[in-house]
Structures are given as structure tokens and as C-alpha cells.
Enzyme design. Structure first.
Site, PDB file in Angstrom:
ATOM      1  N   ASP A  12       1.689  -6.991 -72.776  1.00  0.00           N
ATOM      2  CA  ASP A  12       1.192  -6.352 -73.993  1.00  0.00           C
ATOM      3  C   ASP A  12       0.777  -7.389 -75.125  1.00  0.00           C
ATOM      4  O   ASP A  12       1.153  -8.466 -75.119  1.00  0.00           O
ATOM      5  CB  ASP A  12       2.417  -5.614 -74.387  1.00  0.00           C
ATOM      6  CG  ASP A  12       2.200  -4.577 -75.552  1.00  0.00           C
ATOM      7  OD1 ASP A  12       0.988  -4.429 -75.895  1.00  0.00           O
ATOM      8  OD2 ASP A  12       3.439  -3.960 -76.260  1.00  0.00           O
ATOM      9  N   HIS A  29      -8.780  -8.292 -73.616  1.00  0.00           N
ATOM     10  CA  HIS A  29      -8.229  -7.674 -72.121  1.00  0.00           C
ATOM     11  C   HIS A  29      -8.784  -8.783 -71.093  1.00  0.00           C
ATOM     12  O   HIS A  29      -8.137  -9.062 -70.280  1.00  0.00           O
ATOM     13  CB  HIS A  29      -8.881  -6.303 -72.136  1.00  0.00           C
ATOM     14  CG  HIS A  29      -8.086  -5.373 -72.684  1.00  0.00           C
ATOM     15  ND1 HIS A  29      -6.682  -5.433 -73.078  1.00  0.00           N
ATOM     16  CD2 HIS A  29      -8.583  -4.303 -73.325  1.00  0.00           C
ATOM     17  CE1 HIS A  29      -6.401  -4.343 -73.890  1.00  0.00           C
ATOM     18  NE2 HIS A  29      -7.592  -3.669 -74.147  1.00  0.00           N
ATOM     19  N   LEU A 123       3.567 -14.261 -51.661  1.00  0.00           N
ATOM     20  CA  LEU A 123       3.952 -13.494 -53.089  1.00  0.00           C
ATOM     21  C   LEU A 123       3.476 -11.977 -52.841  1.00  0.00           C
ATOM     22  O   LEU A 123       2.291 -11.768 -52.401  1.00  0.00           O
ATOM     23  CB  LEU A 123       3.039 -14.180 -54.212  1.00  0.00           C
ATOM     24  CG  LEU A 123       3.212 -13.304 -55.466  1.00  0.00           C
ATOM     25  CD1 LEU A 123       4.721 -13.385 -56.065  1.00  0.00           C
ATOM     26  CD2 LEU A 123       2.150 -13.904 -56.704  1.00  0.00           C
TER      27      LEU A 123
HETATM   28  C1  FPP Z   1      -1.949  -4.422 -73.522  1.00  0.00           C
HETATM   29  O1  FPP Z   1      -2.420  -4.950 -74.698  1.00  0.00           O
HETATM   30  C2  FPP Z   1      -2.705  -4.486 -72.468  1.00  0.00           C
HETATM   31  C3  FPP Z   1      -3.339  -3.328 -71.775  1.00  0.00           C
HETATM   32  C4  FPP Z   1      -3.041  -1.940 -72.163  1.00  0.00           C
HETATM   33  C5  FPP Z   1      -4.096  -3.448 -70.702  1.00  0.00           C
HETATM   34  C6  FPP Z   1      -3.868  -4.672 -69.713  1.00  0.00           C
HETATM   35  C7  FPP Z   1      -4.700  -5.300 -69.104  1.00  0.00           C
HETATM   36  C8  FPP Z   1      -4.813  -6.390 -68.538  1.00  0.00           C
HETATM   37  C9  FPP Z   1      -4.161  -7.433 -68.909  1.00  0.00           C
HETATM   38  C10 FPP Z   1      -6.201  -6.808 -68.048  1.00  0.00           C
HETATM   39  C11 FPP Z   1      -5.984  -7.231 -66.640  1.00  0.00           C
HETATM   40  C12 FPP Z   1      -5.369  -6.395 -65.860  1.00  0.00           C
HETATM   41  C13 FPP Z   1      -5.987  -6.176 -64.639  1.00  0.00           C
HETATM   42  C14 FPP Z   1      -5.021  -5.776 -63.439  1.00  0.00           C
HETATM   43  C15 FPP Z   1      -7.216  -6.582 -64.209  1.00  0.00           C
HETATM   44  P1  FPP Z   1      -2.828  -3.771 -75.797  1.00  0.00           P
HETATM   45  O2  FPP Z   1      -4.157  -3.426 -75.643  1.00  0.00           O
HETATM   46  O3  FPP Z   1      -1.740  -2.745 -75.932  1.00  0.00           O
HETATM   47  O4  FPP Z   1      -2.527  -4.757 -76.971  1.00  0.00           O
HETATM   48  P2  FPP Z   1      -1.913  -4.300 -78.373  1.00  0.00           P
HETATM   49  O5  FPP Z   1      -0.437  -3.588 -78.139  1.00  0.00           O
HETATM   50  O6  FPP Z   1      -2.021  -5.926 -79.240  1.00  0.00           O
HETATM   51  O7  FPP Z   1      -2.789  -3.564 -79.154  1.00  0.00           O
END
Ligand code: FPP
Length: 232
Positions: A12, A29, A123
Site C-alpha cells: 500500500d 505502481h 521461495l
Molecule cells: C496500493 O497502492 C497498490 C496497489 C493497489 C497496486 C499494487 C500494485 C503493485 C505494487 C504493482 C506491482 C504488482 C505486481 C504483481 C506487478 P495505492 O494505489 O493504494 O496507494 P495509495 O493508498 O497511496 O493511493
């Protein structure tokens, strides 16, 4: 240091990480994805056997079209690249969640990656994509209902172990440590069944900044907890 056998992470804070730098959320991301590659290596190096990450929830489809499209592009690229990464890390990769919602090329990439990496053993890396714990349990119950009506299962045979065997996480041990980055302290529908006895670690660090030092801090926190096996 006692290393948890299974670590689950709610990734997150990518959006806030990008915003702090005046960049679009999609950049966060991309950085989050790069960080995930690093953390897989670190986890393996530290001797973690199972790592499960929450990358895209059943709720995440409600984000803007632009953001969802960006994430799909990222998943497409990552799933292809992950073939090499799985080999390099001797890492078995599985996707949990209802993947039928994804475009067919993404589903094919998932199948290819799971098949390619199925004999790797250092893993076990699970990526939760279109995952929601309630959805997982409903899908499990539907599957069980099918088995009940076909006679493959009888009511009296249903136990916690049997139910567990219908979940996407069947064959995986329950997580020992759950980490959520970015200061939020909720489960957000992540592994509700599996986290029943897990230790929780919350940190304000945003996911793209969650590095080896931060992972070690989380493991040290876990070591400081008084784990009472057989109790609450
Ligand atoms: C949360 O940050 C993240 C996500 C909803 C997407 C997670 C995706 C990745 C880490 C990309 C890589 C993953 C893979 C498997 C390729 P947020 O957007 O909720 O952040 P915020 O809370 O600050 O808005």
C-alpha cells in the site's frame, strides 16, 4: 533471528509515494513493482519460504479507467518478466484470486508462469490478483456445494481442514506475519480465514520505500512477540 515461514504483505502507498514527488499514480505502481522484485530476492536471501502479496483486490476495479488500464499493462509486463525472475530466484509463482475477470492474454501468462515455475522450491511466491477473501470463500462454498450435490462430499465430512482445501491458498501454510505498509491498519478483505492466528505489523513506510532494512525491522518485531502456540 527467527524468520517467519510465511509472510503476507498488503502493498500500500504507491499512489501517495508518487503524489509526494508530483508524479502520476501510475509511476508509483511502476516503482512498487520494481520494489516487489527486490523484496522477493531479499525474502529468499533471508530464508522466507512463502511470500504472499496483495497486488489487486476485487475492489480495485472501481479505480479510474486510466489507473486500472495502467495496472493491467504493468501486470502484463511483469508476468512475462517473472518467468526469468522465477528461474533466477528458484521461486515458484502462483496467482490467487479469480483470474477469470482478466483478459485472456493475462490469464494465459499466469498459466504459463505457474507451469514454468512449478518445480522451483526456494521461495513460494503468491500474487493475489482480483482477490477478495469473501469472494474466495464464496467461490469455495459454491465448489463445496457442487461436491455435496454430486455426492463427492457429505455434510459430516466438512471440517476446517476440508474447507481450507477449497480455498485458493490450499496447500499453503497460514501466514506467520502480515505486513501492511503506508500507515493503514485494516485487512481490506485480505486472507481473513488464513490470518486467524497471524502477527500483524503496520508501518508508515510507503510500499516503494519498503526495503530490506524495513523487512528486517518487521521480522524483528515478529521475533519480539510472545507466540503462544496452542493458545490465542
Ligand atoms: C496500493 O497502492 C497498490 C496497489 C493497489 C497496486 C499494487 C500494485 C503493485 C505494487 C504493482 C506491482 C504488482 C505486481 C504483481 C506487478 P495505492 O494505489 O493504494 O496507494 P495509495 O493508498 O497511496 O493511493
Amino acid at each position: 533471528m527467527r524468520v517467519p515461514n510465511h509472510i503476507a504483505i498488503i502493498l500500500d502507498g504507491n499512489g501517495r509515494w508518487a503524489k509526494k514527488r508530483g508524479m502520476p499514480r501510475s509511476f508509483g505502481h511502476v516503482k512498487g513493482c520494481e520494489n516487489l522484485e527486490d523484496i522477493c530476492e531479499v525474502a529468499k536471501e533471508l530464508g522466507v519460504k512463502y511470500l504472499t502479496v496483495y497486488a489487486f483486490s476485487t475492489e480495485n476495479w472501481k479505480r479510474s479507467k486510466e489507473e486500472v488500464d495502467g495496472l493491467m499493462k504493468l501486470f502484463r509486463n511483469y508476468l512475462k518478466k517473472c518467468i526469468k525472475i522465477s528461474q533466477k530466484n528458484n521461486m515458484r509463482v502462483k496467482v490467487i484470486g479469480d483470474i477469470t475477470a482478466f483478459d485472456s492474454d493475462i490469464q494465459e501468462s499466469i498459466e504459463k508462469l505457474e507451469d514454468f515455475s512449478k518445480d522451483f522450491t526456494d521461495l513460494h511466491f503468491q500474487i493475489a490478483l482480483n482477490y477478495g477473501s469473501r469472494d474466495e470463500m464464496v467461490r469455495a462454498m459454491r465448489h463445496m456445494a457442487d461436491d455435496l450435490s454430486s455426492g463427492n462430499l457429505s455434510k459430516d465430512e466438512i471440517t476446517e481442514e476440508v474447507f481450507n482445501g477449497y480455498l485458493d491458498t490450499k496447500e499453503l501454510p497460514d501466514p506467520d506475519l502480515m505486513i501492511r505498509t503506508s500507515g493503514e491498519e485494516r485487512l481490506s478483505n485480505f486472507m481473513l480465514w488464513q490470518l486467524a492466528y497471524t502477527e500483524f505489523y503496520f508501518t508508515d513506510v510507503l510500499w516503494p520505500d519498503f526495503n530490506k532494512k524495513e523487512l528486517i525491522k518487521a521480522i524483528e518485531y515478529y521475533n519480539g512477540r510472545d507466540r503462544r502456540f496452542g493458545g490465542i
